[in-house]
Scaffold this active site. Sequence first.
Site, PDB file in Angstrom:
ATOM      1  NE  ARG A   1      29.979  38.180  -3.364  1.00 64.73           N
ATOM      2  CZ  ARG A   1      30.588  37.586  -2.364  1.00 64.73           C
ATOM      3  NH1 ARG A   1      30.423  36.307  -2.147  1.00 64.73           N
ATOM      4  NH2 ARG A   1      31.383  38.262  -1.580  1.00 64.73           N
TER       5      ARG A   1
ATOM      6  CB  THR B   1      21.073  40.294  -1.963  1.00 62.42           C
ATOM      7  OG1 THR B   1      21.778  40.513  -3.200  1.00 62.42           O
ATOM      8  CG2 THR B   1      20.102  41.426  -1.745  1.00 62.42           C
TER       9      THR B   1
ATOM     10  CG  ASP C   1      38.491  45.615  -5.087  1.00 61.63           C
ATOM     11  OD1 ASP C   1      38.032  46.082  -6.150  1.00 61.63           O
ATOM     12  OD2 ASP C   1      37.901  45.694  -3.997  1.00 61.63           O
TER      13      ASP C   1
ATOM     14  CG  ASP D   1      37.068  42.247  -4.280  1.00 62.67           C
ATOM     15  OD1 ASP D   1      37.430  42.100  -5.467  1.00 62.67           O
ATOM     16  OD2 ASP D   1      35.914  42.584  -3.975  1.00 62.67           O
TER      17      ASP D   1
HETATM   18  C1  PRP Z   1      33.751  37.958  -7.372  1.00 61.35           C
HETATM   19  C2  PRP Z   1      34.374  36.782  -8.085  1.00 61.35           C
HETATM   20  C3  PRP Z   1      33.177  35.955  -8.466  1.00 61.35           C
HETATM   21  C4  PRP Z   1      32.237  36.211  -7.330  1.00 61.35           C
HETATM   22  C5  PRP Z   1      32.244  35.021  -6.430  1.00 61.35           C
HETATM   23  O1  PRP Z   1      33.269  38.885  -8.262  1.00 61.35           O
HETATM   24  O2  PRP Z   1      35.173  37.158  -9.164  1.00 61.35           O
HETATM   25  O3  PRP Z   1      32.598  36.348  -9.703  1.00 61.35           O
HETATM   26  O4  PRP Z   1      32.713  37.352  -6.614  1.00 61.35           O
HETATM   27  O5  PRP Z   1      31.308  35.156  -5.425  1.00 61.35           O
HETATM   28  P1  PRP Z   1      30.023  34.215  -5.317  1.00 61.35           P
HETATM   29  O6  PRP Z   1      30.500  32.816  -5.532  1.00 61.35           O
HETATM   30  O7  PRP Z   1      29.537  34.449  -3.925  1.00 61.35           O
HETATM   31  O8  PRP Z   1      29.040  34.652  -6.350  1.00 61.35           O
HETATM   32  P2  PRP Z   1      32.662  40.287  -7.762  1.00 61.35           P
HETATM   33  O9  PRP Z   1      31.188  40.188  -7.594  1.00 61.35           O
HETATM   34  O10 PRP Z   1      33.439  40.761  -6.577  1.00 61.35           O
HETATM   35  O11 PRP Z   1      32.889  41.213  -8.997  1.00 61.35           O
HETATM   36  P3  PRP Z   1      34.259  41.763  -9.637  1.00 61.35           P
HETATM   37  O12 PRP Z   1      35.001  40.569 -10.201  1.00 61.35           O
HETATM   38  O13 PRP Z   1      33.767  42.681 -10.697  1.00 61.35           O
HETATM   39  O14 PRP Z   1      35.035  42.453  -8.565  1.00 61.35           O
HETATM   40  N1  URA Z   2      34.756  37.377  -4.324  1.00 58.63           N
HETATM   41  C1  URA Z   2      36.070  37.624  -4.100  1.00 58.63           C
HETATM   42  O1  URA Z   2      36.715  38.334  -4.880  1.00 58.63           O
HETATM   43  N2  URA Z   2      36.636  37.099  -3.018  1.00 58.63           N
HETATM   44  C2  URA Z   2      35.960  36.317  -2.141  1.00 58.63           C
HETATM   45  O2  URA Z   2      36.563  35.849  -1.162  1.00 58.63           O
HETATM   46  C3  URA Z   2      34.610  36.077  -2.403  1.00 58.63           C
HETATM   47  C4  URA Z   2      34.023  36.611  -3.504  1.00 58.63           C
END
Ligand code: PRP
Ligand code: URA
Length: 213
Positions: free
Chosen positions: A109, A113, A207, A204
């Site tokens: 994400r 944006t 993380d 997150d």
């Molecule tokens: C997180 C999570 C989802 C997304 C959700 O991933 O695992 O894929 O955010 O957010 P949204 O519903 O607003 O799209 P992230 O983009 O943080 O990537 P990561 O899992 O690689 O940390």
């Molecule tokens: N992605 C995450 O990992 N946590 C949130 O709360 C939203 C998006």
Amino acid sequence: MKNAGDMQVQVIDHPLIQHKITLMRKKETGSMDFRQLLEEITMLMGYEITRDLPLEEVDIETPICKMKGKQISGKKLGIVPVLRAGLGMVQGMLNLIPLAKVGHIGLYRDPKTLKPVEYYCKLPDVADRDFIIVDPMLATGGSASEAITLLKEKGIQSIKLMCLVAAPTGVKKVNKDHPDVRIYVGALDDSLNEEGYIVPGLGDAGDRIFGTK
Ligand code: PRP
Ligand code: URA
């Protein structure tokens, strides 16, 4: 299991799931426990989500007599984690369905944006296969909606979405973009904050699973 108001979502609120999500939410819970809890909850949720798997009769013999037993019929399943955080749910699903194939969709994400950016897609053969997309977080819904679109573009029609914690915004977006996809969550939270994080959420997920920042 219950539906939530005007949203099409099944909240799997078994006490064990609620208890374990509370442990995951705590900020002092470290990566090792976080991963373990995520795997356990995935199994508990997976038990419900696979409730409609078709069965067939099979002739077997117990030490006592012959009988007709039941076994899962040859339905092909695919598990698709959304990278990275979805990886934390793969083993839980494979514990239940060891013969499932695993595809991967890489989306992150964009922090400004909040739109999903695709960086990877590798899927098993899709013919006659039912798919379950797994991702712990359904926030704005952008990532989940994009992941579903990617599967549909490959010709996949039977898709379920399984998330640990969801915000109403994300559920509504997926309902609107993909009304045919059933959504299963462990908890439906209140809202999103300005950075697009679920409130109260658990932070997150990627993380916390992988110990990054
Ligand atoms: C997180 C999570 C989802 C997304 C959700 O991933 O695992 O894929 O955010 O957010 P949204 O519903 O607003 O799209 P992230 O983009 O943080 O990537 P990561 O899992 O690689 O940390
Ligand atoms: N992605 C995450 O990992 N946590 C949130 O709360 C939203 C998006």
